[in-house]
Every structure is written in structure tokens, then in C-alpha cells.
Design an enzyme around this catalytic site. Structure first.
Site, PDB file in Angstrom:
ATOM      1  N   GLN A 241       0.860  -1.192   0.000  1.00  0.00           N
ATOM      2  CA  GLN A 241       0.000   0.000   0.000  1.00  0.00           C
ATOM      3  C   GLN A 241       0.891   1.235   0.000  1.00  0.00           C
ATOM      4  OE1 GLN A 241      -2.010   0.648   3.711  1.00  0.00           O
ATOM      5  NE2 GLN A 241      -3.814   1.542   2.749  1.00  0.00           N
TER       6      GLN A 241
ATOM      7  N   SER B 186       0.492   6.810   2.558  1.00  0.00           N
ATOM      8  CA  SER B 186       1.062   7.853   3.417  1.00  0.00           C
ATOM      9  C   SER B 186       2.254   8.517   2.744  1.00  0.00           C
ATOM     10  CB  SER B 186       1.523   7.263   4.746  1.00  0.00           C
ATOM     11  OG  SER B 186       0.428   6.807   5.490  1.00  0.00           O
TER      12      SER B 186
ATOM     13  N   SER C  35       3.905  -0.831   4.007  1.00  0.00           N
ATOM     14  CA  SER C  35       4.125  -2.190   4.522  1.00  0.00           C
ATOM     15  C   SER C  35       4.428  -3.159   3.389  1.00  0.00           C
ATOM     16  CB  SER C  35       2.895  -2.681   5.285  1.00  0.00           C
ATOM     17  OG  SER C  35       2.717  -1.900   6.426  1.00  0.00           O
TER      18      SER C  35
ATOM     19  N   GLU D  72      -9.783  -1.826   5.648  1.00  0.00           N
ATOM     20  CA  GLU D  72      -8.594  -1.878   6.493  1.00  0.00           C
ATOM     21  C   GLU D  72      -8.960  -1.703   7.961  1.00  0.00           C
ATOM     22  OE1 GLU D  72      -5.710   1.119   5.604  1.00  0.00           O
ATOM     23  OE2 GLU D  72      -4.078  -0.024   6.518  1.00  0.00           O
TER      24      GLU D  72
ATOM     25  N   ASN E  39      -6.174   5.866  15.999  1.00  0.00           N
ATOM     26  CA  ASN E  39      -7.413   5.748  16.761  1.00  0.00           C
ATOM     27  C   ASN E  39      -8.004   7.107  17.117  1.00  0.00           C
ATOM     28  OD1 ASN E  39      -7.030   3.075  16.445  1.00  0.00           O
ATOM     29  ND2 ASN E  39      -7.043   2.549  18.626  1.00  0.00           N
ATOM     30  N   GLU E  40      -7.166   8.135  17.120  1.00  0.00           N
ATOM     31  CA  GLU E  40      -7.699   9.487  17.344  1.00  0.00           C
ATOM     32  C   GLU E  40      -8.578   9.884  16.148  1.00  0.00           C
ATOM     33  OE1 GLU E  40      -4.478   8.606  18.031  1.00  0.00           O
ATOM     34  OE2 GLU E  40      -5.020   8.537  20.143  1.00  0.00           O
TER      35      GLU E  40
END
Lengths: 341, 363
Positions: free
Chosen positions: B123, B126, B158, B240, B347-348
Site C-alpha cells: 500500500q 502515506s 508495509s 482496512e 485511533n484518534e
């Protein structure tokens, strides 16, 4: 939910919207609104088969009603009468079912005196924290092997107020006068824990809704406080708890999954109710606001039918101390899965 | 909720279980060159039994398995101690996107090679300046004869150190942020691609930076419409974050290992935490099975993501506390668990999604 179940939910919700006044109900001598209870019985919320004069509601239907009662914290004999009915049905005693269940279906309050740790108990001692125990006209009890109908002559009972005023509990002094109805089913405990979990999920979901609504209208620094990330994330965590608790409650059908639901839903409701207080700020510290009712319900429900610690210990005994690993939450699903690696 | 299995699913479960029991063996880390190829061979072996992508259509190498059967497969897979899936970014992230937005030509060209392990995907989303704020990405794709030229830098990719191909988002303009992005596929061995492996905290290059210097991509490797890349990519993001990448089987298997560990190292002070972690894994499992009965909306994947990633950390931390300093068999899992609350949207960010899109809180 099926269309019929959705309709049932809407019917119960609208009944409670129109007629449930929790503050008034807890001030009455018996602690619940008899009119609301009669209407719930008419709707057929109790899990009593049609051949015994009931509506034929199943577990799912009863849990829908309990979840709605949980949302509003409406005091009601539904939980006690549900557990008593299921214990009675489990005996297979036709005569007793024929005699008692039609009365329960019509609204006669029934309850069960039982040791929550499932140990043996005597029929002539003092039983504490009995749901609706001072009001019930039908009182059943178990000594761990049989289910008995208590002869109420000579039995003394008193209402024992607890922190949660929306739940009626009593102490009963039994005399030993009882009639054996049939065998006691250990599964009744699972049924009770699952029913309580459904009610807890309702209370948690409503506590979150009220908190979200409040945070959208309360303005500080020129903005609704719900726009501040520090609060958003706390409410997001509450939502995760409510949704996972709902799943645990829905899946609670056997010994392990019911214990998981009891522990998980107790902790979820307690956390959500405690956050409700914090996120409301000063207003939640007042008697006038309902936040304390949710908090107290959370506390009481956590202790009812055994604290999470009791059930954790039980799960630990199943899960950690046996030679074989525990069956996961549904036995059928993972039959024979090898755990050795 | 009835979790009982039908006869067909039970038969499938039995087949998967016995096949895994006969074939699972330990492999080297997939984040080494040697281990990567071992994992690729494992994918080929799975594919030879049509077990690599059970839920896919049979034309692409699958078995048309139902969601329930897929969950059963995953439970068996993780309970057997089978290796991590080197193909997982392709199978669980790109493939669902191709099913939703790809052309028939793309599906028949790309999916069979993905299912067989012949092509392993990374992927490439980012960038150094675009992490949680993915829409601020700056890598571009410029129109050229017959295709596009990629320029820019991707990171935290990754598997990219050893993978064959990658899928990513590129700015094709006009428009800012979510507008003007396009979803493109490119070959990691193309001219102009420089892959620089990044060692992770376990010392192995589990991800990489990718530098792109006029890398040619033919038109046939545009997924969805030009300029519609954000919408295409977000369909992958749901996968994802949600169920497909993190099936409950992984956590129930880890919870069972934790229970076994406790039996060997009983520490009364940790007893409640072990049971709590076990309950968490059960709750996650029940929650995902609930999705079978009642499909959930897109943002609900954020609920799942917060839950599984924090559960994974708790499971591993409890194991570490039972074991003390050495932690054989748990160290790598623990280190990997730390990335869970970060990748696939921190998670934010997930909590923002839940707050704004599910609870309707103001921005």
C-alpha cells in the site's frame, strides 16, 4: 430485528414516552406504575407461551421490552416475572404452569429467590436482594436442585431500599414451608444474566444519547462543547462500549456467553453512566437531572445477580483452571478446535 | 443470535482444519528477503487448494464462500498457528476496491496473480507530510502519452521492501485536498522507482519509503475514474479498519494462547487481566458475528478498529507481564500490536469519525 420486533420496540417505546414517569413511580408505595405494567402485560412482553395464557413472546421480544425499560429506567416487575416464568417453565410441571403462568401473564407479580453463585441455599433462611420480593404474590425459590413454590403464610418480607431507587429489592425471611414444583435448571441463571444485560444495554445507549444531545446544545467559548475533540473522543469511546455491549447481550445464550455479557455489560453501563456525569458537568451533580439515576442504576445492576468479580472468578475457573481450554462463547461454533500449539 | 453452523459450513470447517493441521509449519519472518519468499510459497500452497481467497468468485481462485464461512476459515487459520499473510494488503485492501471500482479487464488480469502469491502488493498511501491528514498528500501523476508519470515520495509502505507492485493515491488535479486525486497501480520494479527499506522496532524492514521519479503507469492501471481517487480509496479504508483485515479469529487464537500461558505461569495478581483480555476477544468475536445478522454502515468500521487494536495491545501486554523480561513467542506480536492504534487511520482519527459521522457531533 424482524418487522414485528421493530413494531414491538416502537410500541413499547411510545408507551414509555407517553406514560412512564420514573420520578413519580418511585414515590409510590410499591415503587412502580401499575398502569404501565398492565399495558406491558397487554402488549405481551412476558415470555409466556400461548397455551398458558401468554403472548408467546420469545427471548428476543422480552429483551426488546427490557432494553426499552432500561432506556427510560422505568421501574417494572418485568425482569422478576420473566425470570420466575422461565424457571417455572423449565420444571416441565404442567399443573404448576397451568395454575401460575396465566396469572403471571395477567400481571400478577412473580419472583424467584435464588443464590446467585448457584450454590445450595436453604428454604428457611433469610434471602436478600430479592427482586420485587416484598410485592410478589408468587414467590418461587430454589435450593440448588429443585424449584419450590413458597407458602407465603408466616413469611415476613421487607422492602430494602438500595442506592438505585428505580429497582425494587426486598429481604425475605423464609419459614421452610414450600411445595416442590420440579427440578431446578442451572440455565435459569444464564437467562437472568442475559435479560439483565439487555436492560443494561438500553440504559447505556440512552445515557450516551442524552450526553450527545446535551453536548450539541451546551455552548462554551462560543461553540457547542460537543465540537471539542477532548469530549468527542470520550463519547466515541462510549459508543464503542455501547455497540460491543449490545453484541455481547445479543449473543448471551449459554453459560459462558451469559457470564461474559454480565461482566461486559455491567462494566460498559457503569463507564458510560460515569462519563455521562462528567460530560454534563455541574448539572449532573444535581438531584433534578437524571444523570444520577443512570449512575445509580449502573451501580445497582452491576451488583445484581452477582458482581462482575463473582462472574469473572467463575469464568476464570472455567477458563484458566480446567484441564481443557474453555468452550468459546458459542459451543456449536468452535466444537473440537484444537488449542495446542 | 444463532451462531450455529449449517452442514455445508461444518464440512468446510473440517476440511480447512485438517488441511491446515497437515501443512502448517513455522516460517522465517516475512520481513526478511528469505522469509518473504517462504511466505510467498505458502501463499502458493494455499492457492493450490483454493484456500488463499475463499470468499472470492471461483474464476479468480476463490470458493464463493459466505461471510460466515470466511469467518470460520479465519478462526481455523489463526487457531492452527498458520503464518501471517504476506499477500494481505492486496487481498484485503486492493481486491475489495477492484471488486467495487475496477474493470473486468483489471480484475481478470490482477486478481488471479494476487490469489496465487505471484504478485504481492504493497500500500502506498502515506507521505512524509500526509499521515493522519491523508488528503494533504502531494505526490503527483502527470498525463503523458498512453498513461501517467508518477512523481513524489510515499512512506510507511508495509511489505514494500520485497513486494512486486503497489497501489496508491496521486494528485492529478485540479482541486485541493480530497478533490483531484486518482487511484493508481504501479510496479515497484519500474524504472524511476527507488525503494528504501525502513527497519521497524523489531529490527526488520517491515515497511519502506518509495521514491518516484517519473514512473510510467499505463492508463489500464487507473482504478475508478480519474479524479475520483478519494472515494475509491475510502472504500479500501473501510476494509482496512473493519472486519476483513482483522478477523476475530486472530484475537480469539491469541486469547487462547494467553490462557495457556497463564496455566503455565499462574500469577494470581494477573488473573483478572487474563480473563478480561479473554472476554475482550470473545466480545470482539460476537460483535463481528453480529455484523452477519445486521450489516453495519461504513463509519461502523471505526468502532471495530478502535476495539481490535486496543484489545491486541492489552492481550500482548498481559502476556508480557506474565512472562517477565524475556517473553519468548510474544515479543514480536507485542511490538506489532503497538502499530495497531496507529495504522489504518490512528485511533484518534477513528474517534473523530465515530463522533462526527455516527454520533453527529459538530466539527
Amino acid at each position: 430485528m424482524t418487522p414485528e420486533q421493530l413494531a414491538l420496540r416502537d410500541t413499547v417505546r411510545s408507551l414509555l414516552d407517553k406514560h412512564s414517569d420514573v420520578r413519580a413511580a418511585i414515590e409510590t408505595p410499591h415503587g412502580y406504575d401499575k398502569d404501565v405494567w398492565a399495558r406491558l402485560c397487554d402488549i405481551g412482553a412476558l415470555p409466556i407461551p400461548e397455551r398458558y395464557g401468554g403472548s408467546g413472546a420469545g427471548r428476543a421480544e422480552t429483551h426488546i421490552a427490557l432494553e426499552e425499560l432500561g432506556r427510560t429506567l422505568t421501574p417494572s416487575p418485568l425482569l422478576a416475572s420473566t425470570i420466575a416464568s422461565r424457571a417455572l417453565l423449565a420444571t416441565g410441571n404442567e399443573e404448576a404452569c397451568d395454575r401460575l403462568l396465566p396469572r403471571i401473564a395477567d400481571g400478577t407479580v412473580a419472583t424467584l429467590v435464588w443464590p446467585w453463585d448457584n450454590g445450595r441455599s436453604s428454604l428457611d433462611g433469610t434471602a436478600r436482594y430479592v427482586l420485587d420480593g416484598d410485592l410478589a404474590e408468587i414467590v418461587l425459590a430454589t435450593d440448588g436442585t429443585g424449584l419450590y413454590e413458597i407458602d407465603l403464610a408466616g413469611v415476613t418480607r421487607e422492602h430494602t431500599p438500595t442506592m438505585d431507587q428505580t429497582r425494587r429489592l426486598a429481604t425475605i425471611h423464609l419459614t421452610g414451608a414450600a411445595t416442590l414444583l420440579g427440578p431446578w435448571s442451572r440455565h435459569v441463571r444464564d437467562i437472568a444474566l442475559a435479560a439483565l444485560a439487555a436492560e443494561q444495554v438500553g440504559a447505556a445507549a440512552r445515557a450516551l444519547e442524552l450526553t450527545v444531545e446535551y453536548s450539541k446544545t451546551r455552548v462554551q467559548f462560543g461553540k457547542p462543547i460537543g465540537s471539542f475533540q477532548a469530549l468527542k473522543h470520550r463519547m466515541a469511546d462510549m459508543h464503542v462500549l455501547v455497540e460491543t455491549a449490545r453484541s455481547a447481550a445479543l449473543a448471551a445464550t449459554d453459560e459462558v456467553s451469559a457470564a461474559v455479557a454480565k461482566v461486559y455489560c455491567s462494566e460498559a453501563l457503569f463507564k458510560v453512566a460515569a462519563e455521562m456525569v462528567q460530560l454534563h458537568g455541574g448539572i449532573a451533580i444535581t438531584w433534578e437531572h437524571d444523570a444520577h439515576l443512570y449512575l445509580k442504576r449502573a451501580h445497582g445492576s452491576t451488583q445484581l445477580f452477582g458482581s462482575p468479580q463473582v462472574h469473572l472468578a467463575r469464568l476464570a475457573a472455567t477458563c484458566l483452571d480446567r484441564d481443557q481450554p474453555p468452550e468459546p462463547a458459542s459451543r456449536k461454533m468452535r466444537r473440537n478446535v484444537g488449542h495446542s500449539r | 443470535m444463532d451462531l450455529s453452523l449449517d452442514a455445508e459450513t461444518l464440512e468446510f470447517q473440517a476440511e480447512v482444519r485438517s488441511w491446515l493441521a497437515a501443512h502448517v509449519r513455522p516460517l522465517s519472518s516475512m520481513d526478511t528477503e528469505h522469509g518473504f519468499e517462504e511466505h510467498r510459497s505458502w501463499e502458493r500452497l494455499l492457492a493450490s487448494e483454493r484456500l488463499s481467497v475463499v470468499s472470492w468468485p471461483s474464476t479468480y481462485g476463490g470458493r464463493e464462500a459466505s461471510l460466515l464461512q470466511w469467518l470460520v476459515f479465519e478462526e481455523e487459520y489463526h487457531a492452527s498457528g498458520a503464518p501471517g499473510r504476506v499477500s494481505q494488503n492486496g487481498i484485503f485492501l486492493l481486491a475489495p476496491t477492484l471488486f467495487a471500482f475496477g474493470s473486468d479487464e483489471q480484475r481478470s488480469r490482477i486478481l488471479p496473480a494476487m490469489a496465487s502469491g505471484d504478485e504481492v502488493w504493497a500500500q502506498a498511501w502515506s507521505e512524509p507530510e500526509a499521515g493522519s491528514d491523508l488528503a494533504s498528500l502531494r505526490s503527483t501523476a502527470v498525463r503523458c502519452d498512453g498513461g501517467w508519470l508518477l512523481r513524489g515520495q510515499k512512506t510507511w509502505s508495509s511489505r514494500a521492501a520485497f513486494a512486486d507492485r503497489a497501489f496508491g493515491l496521486f494528485r492529478t488535479g485540479p482541486g485541493e485536498r480530497h478533490r483531484g486525486l486518482t487511484y493508481l497501480l504501479f510496479d515497484l520494479r519500474s524504472e524511476g522507482v527507488t525503494v528504501r527499506p525502513i527497519d521497524q522496532l523489531d529490527g526488520e524492514p517491515g515497511f519502506a519509503e518509495i521514491f518516484l521519479d517519473d514512473v510510467f503507469v499505463p492508463d489500464r492501471d487507473v482504478v475508478g475514474e480519474v479524479g475520483d481517487g478519494w472515494r475509491v480509496a475510502m472504500s479500501t479504508a473501510g476494509n482496512e479498519r473493519g472486519l476483513t483485515l482483522r478477523s476475530p479469529g486472530r484475537f480469539t487464537a491469541a486469547a487462547s494462547r494467553l490462557v495457556e500461558l497463564y496455566r503455565k505461569n499462574p500469577d494470581p495478581a494477573l488473573r483478572d487481566r487474563v480473563v478480561d483480555a479473554w472476554i475482550g476477544a470473545q466480545a470482539y468475536r460476537l460483535h463481528t458475528f453480529g455484523a452477519l445478522a445486521q450489516p453495519r454502515s461504513g463509519p461502523a468500521a471505526s468502532v471495530t478498529k478502535v476495539f481490535w487494536s486496543e484489545l491486541d495491545v492489552a492481550l500482548h501486554e498481559t502476556a508480557l507481564d506474565l512472562l517477565g523480561e524475556v517473553a519468548p513467542g510474544w515479543r514480536d506480536g507485542w511490538l506489532f500490536s503497538l502499530s495497531g492504534p496507529i495504522y489504518a487511520g490512528t485511533n484518534e482519527i477513528q474517534r473523530n469519525v465515530i463522533a462526527e459521522r455516527i454520533l453527529g457531533l459538530p466539527r
